[in-house]
Design an enzyme around this catalytic site. Structure first.
Site, PDB file in Angstrom:
ATOM      1  N   HIS A  61       3.744  17.072  24.159  1.00 25.48           N
ATOM      2  CA  HIS A  61       5.081  17.453  24.652  1.00 25.48           C
ATOM      3  C   HIS A  61       6.128  17.411  23.542  1.00 25.48           C
ATOM      4  CE1 HIS A  61       6.846  13.294  25.013  1.00 25.48           C
ATOM      5  NE2 HIS A  61       5.603  12.943  25.247  1.00 25.48           N
TER       6      HIS A  61
ATOM      7  N   GLU B 145       7.816  16.169  29.838  1.00 21.73           N
ATOM      8  CA  GLU B 145       6.967  15.005  30.016  1.00 21.73           C
ATOM      9  C   GLU B 145       7.764  13.722  30.162  1.00 21.73           C
ATOM     10  OE1 GLU B 145       4.471  11.526  29.088  1.00 21.73           O
ATOM     11  OE2 GLU B 145       6.290  12.211  28.053  1.00 21.73           O
ATOM     12  N   GLU B 146       8.822  13.570  29.384  1.00 18.70           N
ATOM     13  CA  GLU B 146       9.586  12.316  29.399  1.00 18.70           C
ATOM     14  C   GLU B 146      10.264  12.053  30.741  1.00 18.70           C
ATOM     15  OE1 GLU B 146       9.393   9.996  27.421  1.00 18.70           O
ATOM     16  OE2 GLU B 146       8.824  10.773  25.455  1.00 18.70           O
TER      17      GLU B 146
ATOM     18  N   HIS C  57       9.559   4.547  21.821  1.00 21.47           N
ATOM     19  CA  HIS C  57      10.858   4.781  22.450  1.00 21.47           C
ATOM     20  C   HIS C  57      11.992   4.076  21.719  1.00 21.47           C
ATOM     21  CE1 HIS C  57       9.680   6.528  26.642  1.00 21.47           C
ATOM     22  NE2 HIS C  57       9.045   7.102  25.632  1.00 21.47           N
TER      23      HIS C  57
END
Length: 346
Positions: free
Chosen positions: A69, A221-222, A322
């Site tokens: 992604h 996706e996130e 992240h």
């Protein structure tokens, strides 16, 4: 392994240089399409903007799909504060302290660009003392200070900034002499670069594939629904190329390909995992198997959406996921090698 590391870094640096928080991915998708056009690889663009490229194999009834992604973490303007700063609403899941002091770019709906910095609402210990240190780093206590001579809501609105504009975090990409790569958004742009290079390698070397392979570049996706739709219907094996998570009490490594046995969405397909680990053993590819307690992937989204597919999750080990992340070229090359060998295996 006879892979061109400079070309992999070229793809990775280009991809990391294009801001693409979830919902703002058109520019990076244009780049992906341009590179696929240079390779003469056919692709389709789905209704919500994902790109699905196809490498024809001998058997097109049993297909393999690999996903990565391009969408990243980011934020959106929630409101304009009376001082002219911007209140923020996060896109994706991250710790707010990880973005404190980060330089950002604001992309307005009509194409204007502005810069700024994320700060807490009490950024100076000289003014706020212990209150500055103890302030909880929550979205309500964070703001973007614009690099503009403004001090009111009206002045910000006159610039053309409004609620709903995207806030993009600077990647701060650095390649070290020891092979480390430090950057925001290695999740999952490292995988996108790997898949793009794998595609080029297969094409340039005229590799005959036993099964048709699809490269699914997703863009949501996130936020949980990246590969929930538009997977090629003949897909039987779906491998999400995302990231491994080295860190406290984990088995993953920044120097290996990481294979996930289970994450928060449940176990991945055992037969497919065995196939991937056996390739690693046969080809002397350094690998680690791990379990991730707080993790989901494009494969998770596909299964939740009802796709009848066998799924696996692999990727380079990304430290401090992240946040301001790090990996090593060893991990990228191990992941690439597994992908190439998997695509070639009957």
């Amino acid at each position: 392994m006879n892979y061109n590391e400079d070309k992999i870094k070229y793809y990775l640096l280009n991809i990391l240089s294009i801001a693409s928080p979830s919902g703002y991915t058109q520019n990076i998708m244009d780049y992906i399409k341009d590179e696929l056009n240079l390779l003469n690889v056919p692709y389709i663009v789905t209704n919500k903007g994902a790109v699905v490229a196809t490498l024809k194999g001998k058997d097109s009834n049993y297909q393999r799909t690999l996903s990565a992604h391009v969408d990243t973490l980011g934020a959106m303007v929630k409101k304009i504060n009376s001082s002219g700063s911007l209140a923020i609403d996060p896109i994706g899941g991250y710790m707010m302290n990880s973005i404190e002091g980060e330089n950002v770019t604001i992309e307005t709906i009509d194409g204007k660009t502005f810069t700024g910095t994320v700060q807490s609402t009490k950024p100076s210990v000289h003014i706020s003392g212990n209150d500055a240190r103890e302030l909880k780093r929550t979205p309500e206590n964070m703001e973007v200070i614009l690099d503009e001579k403004i001090s009111s809501i009206n002045e910000v609105e006159e610039l053309g900034i409004s609620v709903g504009d995207f806030i993009c975090f600077n990647a701060r990409t650095l390649f070290t002499k020891k092979g480390f790569i430090k950057s925001r958004h290695l999740d999952d742009k490292a995988s996108v670069a790997i898949l793009l290079y794998a595609t080029k390698y297969i094409v340039d070397n005229n590799i005959e594939l036993p099964y048709t392979v699809n490269i699914f570049i997703s863009n949501y996706e996130e936020v949980g629904h990246g590969a929930s739709a538009a997977i090629p219907k003949e897909t039987k094996e779906f491998v999400s190329v995302d990231m491994g998570c080295p860190g406290l009490d984990q088995n993953s490594s920044e120097y290996s390909v990481c294979i996930c046995a289970k994450d928060s969405s449940g176990p991945y397909d055992l037969e497919l995992r065995k196939k991937l680990t056996q390739i690693c053993k046969d080809e002397n590819i350094d690998y680690k198997i791990d379990v991730y307690p707080h993790y989901g992937s494009d494969a998770s989204a596909a299964l939740r959406a009802g796709w009848d597919i066998k799924t696996a999750l692999i990727g380079a080990g990304i430290f401090a996921s992240h946040g301001y992340e790090r990996t090593h070229m060893d991990s990228i090359l191990c992941t690439l090698n597994l992908i190439i060998k998997y695509c070639k295996k009957e």
